[in-house]
Enzyme design. Sequence first.
Site, short mmCIF file in Angstrom:
data_model
loop_
_atom_site.label_atom_id
_atom_site.label_comp_id
_atom_site.label_asym_id
_atom_site.label_seq_id
_atom_site.Cartn_x
_atom_site.Cartn_y
_atom_site.Cartn_z
N THR A 155 0.83 -1.21 0.00
CA THR A 155 0.00 0.00 0.00
C THR A 155 0.86 1.26 0.00
OG1 THR A 155 -1.81 -1.10 1.12
CG2 THR A 155 -1.70 1.28 1.37
N THR A 202 1.23 -4.57 4.26
CA THR A 202 1.04 -4.90 5.68
C THR A 202 0.32 -6.23 5.90
OG1 THR A 202 -1.03 -3.64 5.78
CG2 THR A 202 1.00 -2.47 6.35
N ASP A 203 -0.45 -6.67 4.90
CA ASP A 203 -1.23 -7.90 5.11
C ASP A 203 -0.37 -9.12 5.35
OD1 ASP A 203 -3.89 -6.98 5.01
OD2 ASP A 203 -3.74 -6.74 2.85
#
Lengths: 164, 164, 164, 164
Positions: free
Chosen positions: C10, C81-82
Amino acid sequence: MIQVYVTGGTFDKEYNYISGSLFFRDTHLPSMFERGRCTLDVNIKTLMMIDSMEMMEEDREIIAYNCQRCPYDKILITHGTDKVVETAQFLAGRNIEGKTIVLTGAMIPYAFGTSSDGFFNLGSALAFVQTLQPGVYVSMNGRYFHWDNVVKNKKTGFFEELNN
Amino acid sequence: MIQVYVTGGTFDKEYNYISGSLFFRDTHLPSMFERGRCTLDVNIKTLMMIDSMEMMEEDREIIAYNCQRCPYDKILITHGTDKVVETAQFLAGRNIEGKTIVLTGAMIPYAFGTSSDGFFNLGSALAFVQTLQPGVYVSMNGRYFHWDNVVKNKKTGFFEELNN
Amino acid sequence: MIQVYVTGGTFDKEYNYISGSLFFRDTHLPSMFERGRCTLDVNIKTLMMIDSMEMMEEDREIIAYNCQRCPYDKILITHGTDKVVETAQFLAGRNIEGKTIVLTGAMIPYAFGTSSDGFFNLGSALAFVQTLQPGVYVSMNGRYFHWDNVVKNKKTGFFEELNN
Amino acid sequence: MIQVYVTGGTFDKEYNYISGSLFFRDTHLPSMFERGRCTLDVNIKTLMMIDSMEMMEEDREIIAYNCQRCPYDKILITHGTDKVVETAQFLAGRNIEGKTIVLTGAMIPYAFGTSSDGFFNLGSALAFVQTLQPGVYVSMNGRYFHWDNVVKNKKTGFFEELNN
């Protein structure tokens, strides 16, 4: 074709992080038109880069001269807000025939990001210059004012009609 | 008084950091008018918050109904750009007498900061709605288009006249 | 010298105004270091530009390989971040000796302006990589986490220790 | 718990659109920690809101007094960059035992949007205060400096070690 004359003003000021004061570098107008995805034919010319508090008779002569010589009948001028009304009056005194001249400015520099009114004012002024009858106008606060019926309220920073 | 109808569109989309997709929350119009230091009397009403790709006949009925009932003769509508021309055509088909209706939108959400065209477009549309003759118009790219002479170029994202 | 490996996430996503979806172009890291007025010697290398949901074994191999071969002992990795925790675990499994590896990311793209957490996260990660003992860490929310004691709370988007 | 003391500086300055000069209103620190999605326990206290050029002995006494009385051993201080080194030296002279004190600032006001270094500096300083040994430090340009080995280069605005 729309003629854009840049004269400076808060609109184009930047922050000097060494001195902590405001100064002028290049105008932001071209990048603003690009960001606005503007598809009009626009000719941008920087006449000067000054604070309107320092604008003198000879500076206004340069602006008037360029407006007179300009081959296009739609002229947008960016200007410091403190003395924009004086310049509008000066230009009106020259009886420039058949041209729509719209002066605009900003209360907060465009370079200061998402707090500035400049991008909105540019959009408004650009629309007014395309649609208003020949004459000299000041565009601020989403409105347009005739050159002989406008004053900047120095306390609030808003532009007002004289007789309201 | 200028009537503003919010219908959603990219203009008012936000980023959902959990799902990574775009969504609608409240409209940004009031804070945009404040930032633009707008001193016009503006009445803002959110009719819906939808992507224009999902706009259906009944949604356009709601917009048309509100335009007809609106006591003011200047109406600005924010709308998704993909189907804004269709809505302009729909409104023109209702023969709403004596009112200037300007539809506008944005290619990049206002919430995405200094890359968005939305603030500029709002300034333009607001000026056009004050100065254009009664009729239905789309305002994008610093320009205005008559409802029956405009198309969105899906490849470039720019709005164009049909016969150019 | 600090080695920076860009993998996407992101952090570096941008908005495609034609499709209305997010995509990758060039990384913003160099301009972010410049804006942060960073005077550290930083070597930036883009290993890949992908969403961490799409990160596979072979991608993690590339990251591990580069960390092993890297001549510097301070490595900062930007990552979606996932799946950043999974990559941290993968790197820890390689027993890369004597190097401090800090992974970070963002919940909101840096390109989305003044709402993004990315610039703050970069500042934190850069400080942690200079001061933490050799090992593999995830830096988010102003904190650092050991690779074996961190999980992303999928509902809130915050990173948490496993045993708290 | 991390103690944050706000003292003003460019970090927290804002633009006064009436006078065209910079001034202080409330600190931006709370909203910055929120935007950074910081989950650390942070206690923010505004000691003063002044330009560091105007900081005098008695102001530094207030800062030192608060550092001494503070029940937490991690202290982050925002400060004008012009005299931040002097304040660091002053605090070091008080031999505050067992506490890590990190002073930081910004070259461009946080309120000026996407050009400011403040958000990055806050992220760095917050990480350094968690990881450095007790002592007094200045954090700028992505780095940390010991209080007795740092100087601000007045020409470039960068912080440098004395012996380099």
